[in-house]
Design a protein around this motif. Sequence first.
Motif, PDB file in Angstrom:
ATOM      1  N   ARG A  50       0.927  -1.196   0.065  1.00 20.84           N
ATOM      2  CA  ARG A  50       0.092   0.007   0.082  1.00 20.84           C
ATOM      3  C   ARG A  50       0.839   1.248  -0.161  1.00 20.84           C
ATOM      4  O   ARG A  50       1.832   1.354   0.870  1.00 20.84           O
ATOM      5  CB  ARG A  50      -0.943   0.055   1.214  1.00 20.84           C
ATOM      6  N   GLU A 103       1.013   4.112   1.255  1.00 26.16           N
ATOM      7  CA  GLU A 103       0.763   4.938   2.313  1.00 26.16           C
ATOM      8  C   GLU A 103       1.092   6.144   2.167  1.00 26.16           C
ATOM      9  O   GLU A 103       2.541   6.224   2.270  1.00 26.16           O
ATOM     10  CB  GLU A 103       1.244   4.102   3.794  1.00 26.16           C
ATOM     11  N   VAL A 113       7.032  -0.673  11.857  1.00 21.33           N
ATOM     12  CA  VAL A 113       6.685  -1.490  10.870  1.00 21.33           C
ATOM     13  C   VAL A 113       5.157  -1.550  11.379  1.00 21.33           C
ATOM     14  O   VAL A 113       4.382  -2.103  10.519  1.00 21.33           O
ATOM     15  CB  VAL A 113       7.075  -2.861  11.266  1.00 21.33           C
ATOM     16  N   ARG A 153       2.951   0.680  10.388  1.00 17.06           N
ATOM     17  CA  ARG A 153       2.541   1.099   8.979  1.00 17.06           C
ATOM     18  C   ARG A 153       3.408   1.304   7.889  1.00 17.06           C
ATOM     19  O   ARG A 153       4.313   2.162   7.973  1.00 17.06           O
ATOM     20  CB  ARG A 153       1.716   2.391   9.279  1.00 17.06           C
ATOM     21  N   GLY A 154       3.791   0.127   7.247  1.00 14.25           N
ATOM     22  CA  GLY A 154       4.415   0.150   6.070  1.00 14.25           C
ATOM     23  C   GLY A 154       3.961   0.111   4.721  1.00 14.25           C
ATOM     24  O   GLY A 154       2.621   0.211   4.810  1.00 14.25           O
ATOM     25  N   PHE A 213       4.031  -4.978   3.222  1.00 15.83           N
ATOM     26  CA  PHE A 213       3.969  -5.753   4.680  1.00 15.83           C
ATOM     27  C   PHE A 213       3.272  -7.252   4.460  1.00 15.83           C
ATOM     28  O   PHE A 213       2.839  -7.537   3.210  1.00 15.83           O
ATOM     29  CB  PHE A 213       2.939  -4.898   5.455  1.00 15.83           C
ATOM     30  N   GLU A 224      -5.489  -0.434  15.989  1.00 20.00           N
ATOM     31  CA  GLU A 224      -6.015  -1.563  15.265  1.00 20.00           C
ATOM     32  C   GLU A 224      -4.717  -2.626  15.381  1.00 20.00           C
ATOM     33  O   GLU A 224      -3.674  -2.207  14.421  1.00 20.00           O
ATOM     34  CB  GLU A 224      -6.378  -1.360  13.954  1.00 20.00           C
ATOM     35  N   LEU A 225      -5.169  -4.021  15.493  1.00 18.70           N
ATOM     36  CA  LEU A 225      -4.186  -4.858  15.354  1.00 18.70           C
ATOM     37  C   LEU A 225      -4.359  -5.858  14.202  1.00 18.70           C
ATOM     38  O   LEU A 225      -3.596  -6.154  13.570  1.00 18.70           O
ATOM     39  CB  LEU A 225      -3.894  -5.902  16.802  1.00 18.70           C
ATOM     40  N   MET A 226      -5.919  -5.845  14.306  1.00 19.91           N
ATOM     41  CA  MET A 226      -6.268  -6.642  13.092  1.00 19.91           C
ATOM     42  C   MET A 226      -7.643  -6.190  12.905  1.00 19.91           C
ATOM     43  O   MET A 226      -8.298  -5.758  13.751  1.00 19.91           O
ATOM     44  CB  MET A 226      -6.063  -8.266  13.296  1.00 19.91           C
ATOM     45  N   GLY A 227      -8.290  -6.761  11.740  1.00 22.93           N
ATOM     46  CA  GLY A 227      -9.796  -6.562  11.603  1.00 22.93           C
ATOM     47  C   GLY A 227     -10.381  -7.906  11.153  1.00 22.93           C
ATOM     48  O   GLY A 227      -9.998  -8.815  10.515  1.00 22.93           O
ATOM     49  N   SER A 287      -8.687 -10.868   9.279  1.00 21.01           N
ATOM     50  CA  SER A 287      -7.462 -10.217   8.511  1.00 21.01           C
ATOM     51  C   SER A 287      -6.574  -9.829   9.336  1.00 21.01           C
ATOM     52  O   SER A 287      -6.445  -8.708  10.063  1.00 21.01           O
ATOM     53  CB  SER A 287      -8.119  -8.986   7.630  1.00 21.01           C
ATOM     54  N   PHE A 288      -5.209 -10.738   9.518  1.00 21.55           N
ATOM     55  CA  PHE A 288      -4.217 -10.295  10.449  1.00 21.55           C
ATOM     56  C   PHE A 288      -2.762  -9.744   9.760  1.00 21.55           C
ATOM     57  O   PHE A 288      -2.715 -10.137   8.581  1.00 21.55           O
ATOM     58  CB  PHE A 288      -3.610 -11.575  10.883  1.00 21.55           C
ATOM     59  N   GLY A 289      -2.410  -8.899  10.391  1.00 17.61           N
ATOM     60  CA  GLY A 289      -1.045  -8.137   9.796  1.00 17.61           C
ATOM     61  C   GLY A 289       0.065  -8.591  10.402  1.00 17.61           C
ATOM     62  O   GLY A 289      -0.063  -8.614  11.880  1.00 17.61           O
ATOM     63  N   ARG A 330       2.625  -5.777  12.062  1.00 15.41           N
ATOM     64  CA  ARG A 330       2.143  -5.357  13.008  1.00 15.41           C
ATOM     65  C   ARG A 330       2.105  -6.079  14.307  1.00 15.41           C
ATOM     66  O   ARG A 330       2.199  -5.697  15.361  1.00 15.41           O
ATOM     67  CB  ARG A 330       0.817  -4.746  12.809  1.00 15.41           C
TER      68      ARG A 330
HETATM   69  P1  ATP Z   1      -5.397   1.044   9.309  1.00 15.18           P
HETATM   70  O1  ATP Z   1      -6.929   1.457   9.610  1.00 15.18           O
HETATM   71  O2  ATP Z   1      -4.428   0.700  10.508  1.00 15.18           O
HETATM   72  O3  ATP Z   1      -4.754   1.600   8.060  1.00 15.18           O
HETATM   73  P2  ATP Z   1      -6.732  -0.890   7.713  1.00 15.18           P
HETATM   74  O4  ATP Z   1      -8.189  -1.004   8.382  1.00 15.18           O
HETATM   75  O5  ATP Z   1      -6.508  -0.425   6.425  1.00 15.18           O
HETATM   76  O6  ATP Z   1      -5.696  -0.707   8.632  1.00 15.18           O
HETATM   77  P3  ATP Z   1      -6.943  -3.701   6.817  1.00 15.18           P
HETATM   78  O7  ATP Z   1      -7.284  -3.510   5.393  1.00 15.18           O
HETATM   79  O8  ATP Z   1      -8.150  -4.069   7.510  1.00 15.18           O
HETATM   80  O9  ATP Z   1      -6.320  -2.581   7.713  1.00 15.18           O
HETATM   81  O10 ATP Z   1      -5.746  -4.585   6.813  1.00 15.18           O
HETATM   82  C1  ATP Z   1      -5.698  -5.769   7.633  1.00 15.18           C
HETATM   83  C2  ATP Z   1      -4.489  -5.702   8.477  1.00 15.18           C
HETATM   84  O11 ATP Z   1      -3.315  -5.691   7.686  1.00 15.18           O
HETATM   85  C3  ATP Z   1      -4.429  -4.697   9.463  1.00 15.18           C
HETATM   86  O12 ATP Z   1      -5.147  -4.953  10.850  1.00 15.18           O
HETATM   87  C4  ATP Z   1      -2.934  -4.634   9.934  1.00 15.18           C
HETATM   88  O13 ATP Z   1      -2.630  -5.917  10.860  1.00 15.18           O
HETATM   89  C5  ATP Z   1      -2.538  -4.955   8.363  1.00 15.18           C
HETATM   90  N1  ATP Z   1      -1.897  -3.794   7.766  1.00 15.18           N
HETATM   91  C6  ATP Z   1      -2.814  -2.878   7.010  1.00 15.18           C
HETATM   92  N2  ATP Z   1      -2.059  -1.817   6.648  1.00 15.18           N
HETATM   93  C7  ATP Z   1      -1.022  -2.172   7.098  1.00 15.18           C
HETATM   94  C8  ATP Z   1       0.303  -1.303   6.806  1.00 15.18           C
HETATM   95  N3  ATP Z   1       0.359  -0.206   6.037  1.00 15.18           N
HETATM   96  N4  ATP Z   1       1.414  -1.762   7.594  1.00 15.18           N
HETATM   97  C9  ATP Z   1       1.570  -2.828   8.188  1.00 15.18           C
HETATM   98  N5  ATP Z   1       0.286  -3.538   8.408  1.00 15.18           N
HETATM   99  C10 ATP Z   1      -0.803  -3.158   7.842  1.00 15.18           C
END
Ligand code: ATP
Length: 496
Positions: A199, A201, A208, A210-211, A214, A325-328, A367-369, A372
């Motif tokens: 992404r 960003e 790490v 927000r990379g 990832f 957020e750790l995961m969603g 959805s786990f990152g 993170r």
């Molecule tokens: P955020 O709100 O923190 O940007 P998101 O809601 O966009 O996250 P999701 O699309 O739900 O994230 O992605 C699922 C998981 O992937 C996140 O909970 C996180 O653990 C991981 N993730 C998402 N974006 C990043 C990122 N830029 N760097 C590291 N991990 C990420």
Amino acid sequence: MVSKESKTQAVINLCQRRGFVFPAGDLYGSFAGFFDYGPLGVELKRNVQASWWNRFVLGREDMLGLDGAVLTHPRIWKASGHVDAFNDPLVQCKKCKHRFRADHLIEEELKESVDGISEEKLNAFLSEHKLVCPDCKGALSEAKNFNLMFKTSVGATEDNYAYLRPETAQVIFTNFKYLHQIGRKQLPFGIAQAGRSFRNEISPRNFVFRGREFEQMEIEFFVHPDKLDDCPDFDAVSKRKALFCTEKHQKDGEDGQKMTFGDAIKKKIVQTKWHAYWLAEALDWFASLGLTKLRLRQHRSDELSHYAKETWDVEYDYPEWGWKELMGIANRTDFDLKQHSKESGKELAVFDESTKQKVVPHVIEPSFGLDRLLFTLLLDAFTEKKGKDDSGKEETKVLLKLHESIAPVPLAVFPLMKKDGLAEKAWEIYVKLKKQNPAIVYDESGSIGKRYARMDEAGTPKCVTVDHQTLQDGTVTIRDRDSGEQKRVKSDSIKT
Ligand code: ATP
């Protein structure tokens, strides 16, 4: 904390000093948002990923594994809505030209969550509160949507382009029908994938957390649309408790309320049993890695993604940032399969044996990152204590209390000293133990105190020391990282 720096900064420093993870390709200067994992980080990552895969893929009868391509057909992202809607709001300083994510800027300045709100509302916020550039106090531009996908060309012509996938999920949806056929699974079943996502960003930060590149570990769990409450496994999790932070709690500025998953379903806090089941499973897996400072936060209605009917984030209470957020875990309904069906012209419905119906299933998506999560595990495990160095001087020692199932080095073997045949004996024991577990290490350099300290910092749960008594009776000392206690045991009784 014993030292003056923040805990977050201390962990980032440890990651770089010990080579867990550090900014990528530093040789040519900074390349924000990209990271390289060194020897300890690689092992930690592999262990966490293996734990996830073993539990959620190999350990279940209703899951299929997948490892899809990273470069993906542009039509996938047109269908999924990412081309139109996978945006973050960008503002630029008119003076210093620095760029910021508008929602993060507002959150930082006003301490108010505006995640996912419209461009129009963000601009109203920016002008109402007269927000300026945090770096130079210059005036800010209006917020504009910025698409987060990386695009690249494929083959010799520039007209053929592809996207680096911004999530692994869509690669699962495009393979759904094929895997359903060859995997011989009936609804409900899931497809799981672990791999890189990309992404672009706007302002990658918080290390790490927000990379731009990832790793994700995602499950799409497919359920008959009328059977989201028909979850035979729910009974097994219904008595487990969690801290639920609903939309109302957030409006009232509260952390949430502790209750069982059974109650969360009864009170309609979580809408469907399959969704609640996956929330409970995710928390249970985190607990198995030692992570418990967690809560479930419901997405507000103005924050829900375009594809989601209901989403809960698992949040961790970070030392300096608070709950994040750790995961969603989203209920994506049949949105994605229907979109791909429309775009490709191919039917993605499948036959459901139990109802004898052809249906497009609904999807619950945990959805786990991974990156993170690793950072969170390191923060959670990081402990400092006062100790003495070899000369008796006071110093701050770092203990990384990682769960032993994921520690990069599960055990280290030391000779008390190199002479008197102790090094040879220690090496012999090490070679034997390495057959049990190849990740163990041998170390004979520096004082024994320094070696223990090095291993404490790496999160090594046990250290075995060979001394003169070993030569006589085959016993060694085994030292526990967290208590510092040493016991004498027979070297052949050690299991790793
Ligand atoms: P955020 O709100 O923190 O940007 P998101 O809601 O966009 O996250 P999701 O699309 O739900 O994230 O992605 C699922 C998981 O992937 C996140 O909970 C996180 O653990 C991981 N993730 C998402 N974006 C990043 C990122 N830029 N760097 C590291 N991990 C990420």
